[in-house]
Write a protein that holds these residues in place. Structure first.
Motif, mmCIF file in Angstrom:
data_model
loop_
_atom_site.group_PDB
_atom_site.id
_atom_site.type_symbol
_atom_site.label_atom_id
_atom_site.label_comp_id
_atom_site.label_asym_id
_atom_site.label_seq_id
_atom_site.Cartn_x
_atom_site.Cartn_y
_atom_site.Cartn_z
ATOM 1 N N THR A 132 -23.546 -61.036 23.797
ATOM 2 C CA THR A 132 -24.026 -59.708 24.216
ATOM 3 C C THR A 132 -23.180 -59.150 25.352
ATOM 4 O O THR A 132 -22.981 -57.938 25.436
ATOM 5 N N ILE A 133 -22.680 -60.010 26.228
ATOM 6 C CA ILE A 133 -21.788 -59.537 27.287
ATOM 7 C C ILE A 133 -20.493 -59.005 26.688
ATOM 8 O O ILE A 133 -19.991 -57.937 27.058
ATOM 9 N N ILE A 134 -19.948 -59.748 25.734
ATOM 10 C CA ILE A 134 -18.703 -59.322 25.088
ATOM 11 C C ILE A 134 -18.888 -57.987 24.372
ATOM 12 O O ILE A 134 -17.977 -57.158 24.316
ATOM 13 N N ASP A 135 -20.094 -57.740 23.849
ATOM 14 C CA ASP A 135 -20.348 -56.555 23.026
ATOM 15 C C ASP A 135 -20.921 -55.377 23.807
ATOM 16 O O ASP A 135 -21.446 -54.429 23.205
ATOM 17 N N VAL A 136 -20.821 -55.395 25.129
ATOM 18 C CA VAL A 136 -21.377 -54.300 25.930
ATOM 19 C C VAL A 136 -20.785 -52.951 25.518
ATOM 20 O O VAL A 136 -21.516 -51.964 25.335
ATOM 21 N N ASP A 137 -19.477 -52.868 25.361
ATOM 22 C CA ASP A 137 -18.858 -51.591 24.976
ATOM 23 C C ASP A 137 -19.357 -51.128 23.617
ATOM 24 O O ASP A 137 -19.614 -49.937 23.402
ATOM 25 N N LEU A 138 -19.493 -52.071 22.692
ATOM 26 C CA LEU A 138 -19.963 -51.749 21.341
ATOM 27 C C LEU A 138 -21.369 -51.150 21.372
ATOM 28 O O LEU A 138 -21.644 -50.125 20.738
ATOM 29 N N ILE A 139 -22.257 -51.766 22.129
ATOM 30 C CA ILE A 139 -23.645 -51.295 22.171
ATOM 31 C C ILE A 139 -23.760 -50.012 22.989
ATOM 32 O O ILE A 139 -24.545 -49.108 22.643
ATOM 33 N N ALA A 140 -22.997 -49.894 24.060
ATOM 34 C CA ALA A 140 -23.023 -48.659 24.844
ATOM 35 C C ALA A 140 -22.615 -47.468 23.983
ATOM 36 O O ALA A 140 -23.217 -46.383 24.066
ATOM 37 N N GLU A 141 -21.613 -47.650 23.137
ATOM 38 C CA GLU A 141 -21.203 -46.576 22.240
ATOM 39 C C GLU A 141 -22.284 -46.256 21.217
ATOM 40 O O GLU A 141 -22.489 -45.094 20.839
ATOM 41 N N ALA A 142 -23.018 -47.276 20.774
ATOM 42 C CA ALA A 142 -24.136 -47.038 19.863
ATOM 43 C C ALA A 142 -25.216 -46.211 20.542
ATOM 44 O O ALA A 142 -25.828 -45.329 19.919
ATOM 45 N N ARG A 176 -25.761 -44.389 16.452
ATOM 46 C CA ARG A 176 -25.510 -45.175 15.239
ATOM 47 C C ARG A 176 -25.992 -46.607 15.418
ATOM 48 O O ARG A 176 -26.250 -47.067 16.529
ATOM 49 N N GLY A 177 -26.093 -47.307 14.322
ATOM 50 C CA GLY A 177 -26.470 -48.710 14.386
ATOM 51 C C GLY A 177 -25.258 -49.614 14.517
ATOM 52 O O GLY A 177 -24.111 -49.169 14.394
ATOM 53 N N VAL A 178 -25.522 -50.875 14.784
ATOM 54 C CA VAL A 178 -24.477 -51.898 14.846
ATOM 55 C C VAL A 178 -24.916 -53.051 13.953
ATOM 56 O O VAL A 178 -25.896 -53.741 14.249
ATOM 57 N N ALA A 179 -24.215 -53.248 12.855
ATOM 58 C CA ALA A 179 -24.589 -54.282 11.896
ATOM 59 C C ALA A 179 -24.312 -55.664 12.472
ATOM 60 O O ALA A 179 -23.457 -55.842 13.350
ATOM 61 N N TRP A 180 -25.032 -56.643 11.945
ATOM 62 C CA TRP A 180 -24.896 -58.037 12.393
ATOM 63 C C TRP A 180 -23.437 -58.478 12.407
ATOM 64 O O TRP A 180 -22.944 -59.051 13.380
ATOM 65 N N GLY A 181 -22.730 -58.183 11.339
ATOM 66 C CA GLY A 181 -21.359 -58.651 11.206
ATOM 67 C C GLY A 181 -20.365 -57.985 12.142
ATOM 68 O O GLY A 181 -19.224 -58.443 12.251
ATOM 69 N N GLU A 182 -20.772 -56.929 12.844
ATOM 70 C CA GLU A 182 -19.876 -56.265 13.790
ATOM 71 C C GLU A 182 -19.815 -56.976 15.135
ATOM 72 O O GLU A 182 -18.934 -56.684 15.948
ATOM 73 N N HIS A 183 -20.735 -57.885 15.382
ATOM 74 C CA HIS A 183 -20.815 -58.529 16.687
ATOM 75 C C HIS A 183 -19.748 -59.613 16.848
ATOM 76 O O HIS A 183 -19.121 -60.062 15.885
ATOM 77 N N ASN A 184 -19.592 -60.054 18.080
ATOM 78 C CA ASN A 184 -18.692 -61.158 18.388
ATOM 79 C C ASN A 184 -19.165 -62.426 17.690
ATOM 80 O O ASN A 184 -20.371 -62.652 17.518
ATOM 81 N N SER A 190 -33.227 -57.948 21.902
ATOM 82 C CA SER A 190 -33.555 -56.901 20.947
ATOM 83 C C SER A 190 -32.779 -55.619 21.246
ATOM 84 O O SER A 190 -32.341 -54.912 20.329
ATOM 85 N N THR A 191 -32.592 -55.319 22.530
ATOM 86 C CA THR A 191 -31.809 -54.146 22.909
ATOM 87 C C THR A 191 -30.368 -54.256 22.428
ATOM 88 O O THR A 191 -29.776 -53.285 21.929
ATOM 89 N N MET A 192 -29.806 -55.438 22.555
ATOM 90 C CA MET A 192 -28.390 -55.641 22.266
ATOM 91 C C MET A 192 -28.107 -56.012 20.813
ATOM 92 O O MET A 192 -26.980 -55.811 20.337
ATOM 93 N N ILE A 193 -29.100 -56.552 20.105
ATOM 94 C CA ILE A 193 -28.836 -57.111 18.773
ATOM 95 C C ILE A 193 -29.784 -56.526 17.720
ATOM 96 O O ILE A 193 -29.342 -55.947 16.718
#
Length: 352
Positions: free
Chosen positions: A113-123, A128-136, A298-301
């Motif tokens: 979740t730390i690695i994906d902060v930029d990804l979730i902030a953009e969501a 938009r959503g972020v699919a499971w497979g988009e995560h680190n 839940s917020t991040m994933i």
């Protein structure tokens, strides 16, 4: 603005604890990856120099790492001898992924979740959503390593026996669909426990299915475990005696539609084993350490994952029993009961 100095200091103290915990988590993952906890798993005292001899890693790195473990309560330190040791309890929780309370997997999820902060902030910005497979990738590995110990400790010995008549049926045969199976740990545990049963594991994440197939083959149950890439609306087969969902219904975009598909694939006397995070029905009753873990995850994933799918209902990891029951009833089920629970999970028996 009037600042209450006592309340400010209290908050700063809490922040210092959180900052230390986040930074310490990285040292736990380093220790896990390099086998440092395993090297100390006999609970005998060691100096940094002795640990360097055991592991081949530089003494200076190990001295700092050991100091971090002692400062965080993940090891004991004796200033008289300058030795460190893992207590038996610490060794139990830190050294073996087969232990029911293995800890590093959860921190691996947190690292993702730390690695994906930029990804979730953009969501958040775009909606938009972020699919499971988009995560680190740490999310996939960590999820398996976090939940598998829980399944080892509870699935065969507690959760399945809590279901009416299911164990007896599986002992003589039976067909199981394990939906959202990830790396297949739950599927394989059931296959080992019930050698007469046949199982189908499914997941939308193709790399996880590849890992599940390999794990099943390595465990010697590959012939009875079929794995397929499929979402919960379209997994194959029908007439299942048992359909299992482990900590995944709340991640789905259309859980009501999914419940309807489960109903259509169950035998008339079949059972849906639905395991979800432990949560009360009201937000104020979830403001506790477990709720803190699940709301943050839940917020991040979970919510971004649901929003990446059709409908995007976004139940969230803390949906609670009443909302979960409502989803199953809307999907065509008429019987719902809490069969078991742990500090982290609620276990439901759902029937047509």
């Amino acid at each position: 603005m009037t600042i209450n100095e006592d309340k400010l200091n209290e908050f700063v103290g809490r922040f210092a604890g959180d900052l230390g915990a986040v930074l310490h988590a990285a040292t736990v993952l380093v220790g896990d990856r390099l086998g440092l906890y395993v090297a100390m798993g006999d609970s005998q005292p060691v100096t940094a120099a002795q640990l360097a001899e055991r592991t081949g890693y530089p003494e200076r790195y190990l001295a700092e790492w050991l100091s971090a473990q002692a400062a965080s309560g993940y090891a004991e330190y004796d200033p008289a001898t300058q030795e460190f040791r893992l207590t038996e309890e610490q060794a139990f929780a830190l050294t073996s992924p087969d232990n029911p309370l293995f800890a590093p997997g959860g921190l691996q999820v947190a690292a993702s979740t730390i690695i994906d902060v930029d990804l979730i902030a953009e969501a958040f910005r775009s909606g938009r959503g972020v699919a499971w497979g988009e995560h680190n990738h740490n999310l996939f590995d960590g999820t398996d390593r976090f939940f598998r110990p829980n399944y080892i400790g509870n699935l065969v010995d507690a959760w399945l026996p809590a279901l009416d008549g299911v164990v007896a049926e599986l002992e003589t045969g039976g067909r199981i669909a394990d939906v959202g199976c990830g790396y297949g740990s739950s599927t394989i545990l059931m296959a080992k426990a019930f050698p007469n049963a046949t199982l189908v594991g499914s997941d939308v994440h193709a790399p996880s299915i590849e890992a599940a197939r390999k794990a099943a083959a390595d465990a010697g149950v590959g012939e009875r475990c079929k794995f397929e890439v499929a979402d919960a609306h379209s997994y194959s087969g029908s007439g299942y005696d048992l359909v299992t969902f482990f900590d995944c219904l709340h991640d789905m975009g259309d859980p009501v539609g999914v419940a309807g598909h489960v109903r259509s694939t169950l035998a008339d006397n079949g059972t849906w084993l639905l395991v979800e995070p432990n949560a009360a029905d009201r937000l104020e009753d979830n403001l506790n350490p477990v709720g803190r873990i699940f709301y943050s995850a839940s917020t991040m994933i979970c919510v971004p994952n649901s929003h990446s799918q059709e409908v995007g209902l976004a139940l969230g990891a803390q949906a609670g029993e009443a909302r979960t029951r409502e989803v199953t009833e809307q999907g065509g089920f008429t019987r719902f009961r809490r069969a078991a629970e742990t500090p982290f999970n609620l276990v439901y028996e759902v029937r047509p």
